[in-house]
Design a protein around this motif. Structure first.
Motif, PDB file in Angstrom:
ATOM      1  N   PRO A 303       0.797  -1.245   0.000  1.00  0.00           N
ATOM      2  CA  PRO A 303       0.000   0.000   0.000  1.00  0.00           C
ATOM      3  C   PRO A 303       0.826   1.290   0.000  1.00  0.00           C
ATOM      4  CG  PRO A 303      -0.886  -1.569   1.598  1.00  0.00           C
ATOM      5  CD  PRO A 303       0.420  -2.143   1.104  1.00  0.00           C
ATOM      6  N   LEU A 304       2.148   1.175   0.212  1.00  0.00           N
ATOM      7  CA  LEU A 304       2.999   2.373   0.172  1.00  0.00           C
ATOM      8  C   LEU A 304       3.437   2.718  -1.251  1.00  0.00           C
ATOM      9  CD1 LEU A 304       5.261   1.242   3.145  1.00  0.00           C
ATOM     10  CD2 LEU A 304       3.905   3.335   3.183  1.00  0.00           C
ATOM     11  N   ASP A 305       3.195   1.799  -2.178  1.00  0.00           N
ATOM     12  CA  ASP A 305       3.737   1.921  -3.538  1.00  0.00           C
ATOM     13  C   ASP A 305       3.016   3.021  -4.330  1.00  0.00           C
ATOM     14  OD1 ASP A 305       4.592   1.565  -6.141  1.00  0.00           O
ATOM     15  OD2 ASP A 305       4.576  -0.633  -6.017  1.00  0.00           O
ATOM     16  N   PRO A 306       3.741   4.050  -4.804  1.00  0.00           N
ATOM     17  CA  PRO A 306       3.088   5.168  -5.503  1.00  0.00           C
ATOM     18  C   PRO A 306       3.010   4.976  -7.026  1.00  0.00           C
ATOM     19  CG  PRO A 306       5.370   5.711  -5.093  1.00  0.00           C
ATOM     20  CD  PRO A 306       5.176   4.279  -4.620  1.00  0.00           C
ATOM     21  N   ARG A 307       3.436   3.815  -7.524  1.00  0.00           N
ATOM     22  CA  ARG A 307       3.605   3.693  -8.983  1.00  0.00           C
ATOM     23  C   ARG A 307       2.300   3.633  -9.761  1.00  0.00           C
ATOM     24  NH1 ARG A 307       8.247  -0.829  -9.049  1.00  0.00           N
ATOM     25  NH2 ARG A 307       6.875  -1.595  -7.398  1.00  0.00           N
ATOM     26  N   ASN A 308       1.204   3.288  -9.075  1.00  0.00           N
ATOM     27  CA  ASN A 308      -0.085   3.223  -9.787  1.00  0.00           C
ATOM     28  C   ASN A 308      -1.044   4.297  -9.315  1.00  0.00           C
ATOM     29  OD1 ASN A 308       0.695   0.947 -11.305  1.00  0.00           O
ATOM     30  ND2 ASN A 308       0.320  -0.335  -9.494  1.00  0.00           N
ATOM     31  N   GLY A 309      -0.528   5.471  -9.023  1.00  0.00           N
ATOM     32  CA  GLY A 309      -1.392   6.546  -8.535  1.00  0.00           C
ATOM     33  C   GLY A 309      -1.171   6.748  -7.054  1.00  0.00           C
ATOM     34  N   PRO A 310      -1.960   7.631  -6.455  1.00  0.00           N
ATOM     35  CA  PRO A 310      -1.758   7.952  -5.040  1.00  0.00           C
ATOM     36  C   PRO A 310      -1.825   6.671  -4.204  1.00  0.00           C
ATOM     37  CG  PRO A 310      -3.372   9.420  -6.029  1.00  0.00           C
ATOM     38  CD  PRO A 310      -3.071   8.370  -7.051  1.00  0.00           C
ATOM     39  N   PRO A 311      -0.812   6.403  -3.380  1.00  0.00           N
ATOM     40  CA  PRO A 311      -0.791   5.145  -2.631  1.00  0.00           C
ATOM     41  C   PRO A 311      -1.843   5.114  -1.527  1.00  0.00           C
ATOM     42  CG  PRO A 311       1.079   6.521  -2.039  1.00  0.00           C
ATOM     43  CD  PRO A 311       0.359   7.231  -3.132  1.00  0.00           C
ATOM     44  N   PRO A 312      -2.413   3.938  -1.265  1.00  0.00           N
ATOM     45  CA  PRO A 312      -3.405   3.816  -0.185  1.00  0.00           C
ATOM     46  C   PRO A 312      -2.834   4.246   1.161  1.00  0.00           C
ATOM     47  CG  PRO A 312      -3.345   1.812  -1.524  1.00  0.00           C
ATOM     48  CD  PRO A 312      -2.222   2.670  -2.007  1.00  0.00           C
ATOM     49  N   VAL A 313      -1.534   4.029   1.381  1.00  0.00           N
ATOM     50  CA  VAL A 313      -0.885   4.514   2.611  1.00  0.00           C
ATOM     51  C   VAL A 313       0.266   5.436   2.188  1.00  0.00           C
ATOM     52  CG1 VAL A 313       0.362   3.885   4.725  1.00  0.00           C
ATOM     53  CG2 VAL A 313      -1.460   2.389   3.870  1.00  0.00           C
ATOM     54  N   PRO A 314      -0.001   6.738   2.114  1.00  0.00           N
ATOM     55  CA  PRO A 314       1.091   7.649   1.741  1.00  0.00           C
ATOM     56  C   PRO A 314       2.097   7.752   2.876  1.00  0.00           C
ATOM     57  CG  PRO A 314      -0.967   8.860   2.108  1.00  0.00           C
ATOM     58  CD  PRO A 314      -1.264   7.424   2.400  1.00  0.00           C
ATOM     59  N   GLN A 315       3.352   7.918   2.533  1.00  0.00           N
ATOM     60  CA  GLN A 315       4.367   8.093   3.580  1.00  0.00           C
ATOM     61  C   GLN A 315       5.081   9.407   3.369  1.00  0.00           C
ATOM     62  OE1 GLN A 315       7.894   5.672   3.507  1.00  0.00           O
ATOM     63  NE2 GLN A 315       8.475   6.247   5.588  1.00  0.00           N
TER      64      GLN A 315
END
Ligand SMILES: Cc1ncc(COP(=O)(O)O)c(C=O)c1O
Length: 441
Positions: A303-315
């Protein structure tokens, strides 16, 4: 005119007039004169100006052998040359950027290669933050709200972790446990309702409590060796049982290895042979700069992964992966070979035996818990197998030991924790054992 006496306060004051002046100045701008609860001790702490290897010097020129190492952070001691060199290079090249640097990749590679349960990693600026993200990920991954932790488990300053990390003698006397105690005012309302408290090293009761909340529990967080709660190692069966019950109920198991990574090449989890789902790191990973990390299963970290749009858990985190801190961390960890850890732990195990011998010889009711480079003295006879055991010990005697050692030029934690560094050798260990023998006289 009052005569100086031989109390700790008087002798300390006579040795440290420069520190007293600094403390008075500090008290005008820093509440309580300090900026970290644990560095204060009455009447005021000594202010350090320099550290080198296993020694530090205060503003008045007093020298100390450092058995605290910034609460287990400085595994190679102060001004470890490879770290200093890496820092100098990075200071000249730019301390931090609003962009990644190669050092963060290298440090992540080192951690992932050693701690095999960690498939993917992220950096944070403090252990508190690393734990906060691990808990958030657990909630995001499971869709459940409750977390469980152990009495005496310290995981930083996040609200959920401020419950029962420290018990008083009254709490321990009042109930067999576990009890839910707020260790800070100002926590969110109801926080203790979402934090289930578990009894360390008591597997049957722990399993029963976990089962009772199984459908709502996102995770169980545990230090494989309870650190600030008394340096109490988990029993292997206990950690294995915890792994089994959490896996059976789809509850994530988080090992907080912020303090215990130092105990094995693959952390304490390598030592115990138990793999958690997530692990938090801090202290030694940065060679003495502010940095922490968390990592584990790829699906949990996803969920931290930003590669497919805003991540479900931004850090967020301005200093996450800071170039200077990660460069220092690489230098520190590369020098921390399997062999160095083995030697350091052997030195700690030998120190533990020698302290046990001093206590036996002098008829002192005391025990040393922990293993390897992380130990704790408790003035009690009954084996301390959990934080309650540490609380039941004679705390005043511990304070006197801390004070007597300080006046002899040895620094440990006031709560009795002793932490070794690779900068130490036989001379420092001999001197420390003699100082303890004198101090308990
Ligand atoms: C086991 C453990 N977890 C978390 C923390 C919090 O780390 P920090 O002080 O970097 O926020 C600590 C700090 O002592 C710790 O020992």
């Amino acid at each position: 005119m009052t005569q100086p006496d031989d109390s700790f306060e008087s002798v300390h004051a006579a040795r440290t007039p420069g520190s007293r002046k600094l403390f008075e100045r500090a008290s005008k701008v820093l509440i309580g004169g300090t900026t970290r609860t644990s560095v204060f001790h009455p009447p005021y702490p000594a202010y350090m100006v320099r550290g080198e290897g296993c020694r530090t010097w205060d503003v008045d020129g007093n020298a100390y052998v450092d058995f605290l190492n910034n609460y287990t952070t400085l595994i190679h001691g102060h001004c470890f040359e490879p770290v200093v060199e890496a820092l100098k290079r990075q200071a000249e090249a730019g301390s931090c950027f609003g962009a990644p640097s190669e050092h963060e990749i290298r440090l992540a590679e080192i951690i992932c290669a050693r701690v095999t349960s960690v498939r993917k990693l992220r950096f944070a600026s403090s252990g508190t933050e690393a734990v906060m993200y691990a808990l958030r990920l657990a909630r995001a991954f499971t869709g459940r709200n409750l977390i469980a932790k152990f009495e005496g488990g310290f995981h930083g300053a996040y609200d959920d972790c401020q419950i029962s990390y420290c018990l008083s003698a009254d709490h321990v006397a009042a109930a067999h446990g576990p009890v839910s105690v707020r260790n800070s005012r100002g926590l969110e309302t109801g926080v203790e309702d979402r934090v289930i408290m578990l009894p360390f090293n008591r597997l049957d009761e722990t399993v029963a409590a976990i089962k009772a909340h199984a459908g709502q529990l996102a995770c169980v967080i545990v230090e494989p060796v309870i650190g600030s709660g008394g340096v109490i190692p988990a029993e292997r069966d206990f950690l294995q049982g915890l792994r089994e019950v959490t896996a059976r109920h789809g509850i994530l198991l988080i090992f907080d290895e912020i303090m215990t990574l130092r105990l094995g090449f693959g952390g304490a989890q390598g030592h115990y042979g138990v793999e958690p789902d997530l692990t938090t790191f801090g202290k030694i990973v940065s060679g003495g700069l502010p940095l922490a990390a968390f990592g584990g299963r790829e699906d949990v970290m996803a969920p931290l992964d930003p590669r497919n749009g805003p991540p479900p858990v931004p850090q967020s985190g301005t200093f996450n992966g800071c170039a200077a801190a990660t460069a220092a961390g690489v230098a520190c960890m590369e020098a921390l070979t399997r062999e160095r850890i083995r030697e350091l732990n052997a030195m700690g195990d030998a120190l533990k035996s020698r302290l046990d011998e001093v206590f036996r010889r002098t008829g002192t009711t005391a025990q040393v818990t922990g293993f390897g480079s992380l130990l704790n003295v408790h003035f009690s006879a009954e084996p301390a197998t959990d934080h309650r055991g540490a609380v039941r010990a004679d705390r005043e005697r511990l304070e006197r030991l801390f004070q007597a050692l300080l006046l002899r030029g040895y620094v440990i934690a006031a709560r009795g924790m002793i932490c070794l560094s690779t900068a130490m050798g036989e001379d420092e260990i001999d001197g420390f054992v003699d100082a303890v023998a004198e101090a308990i006289h």
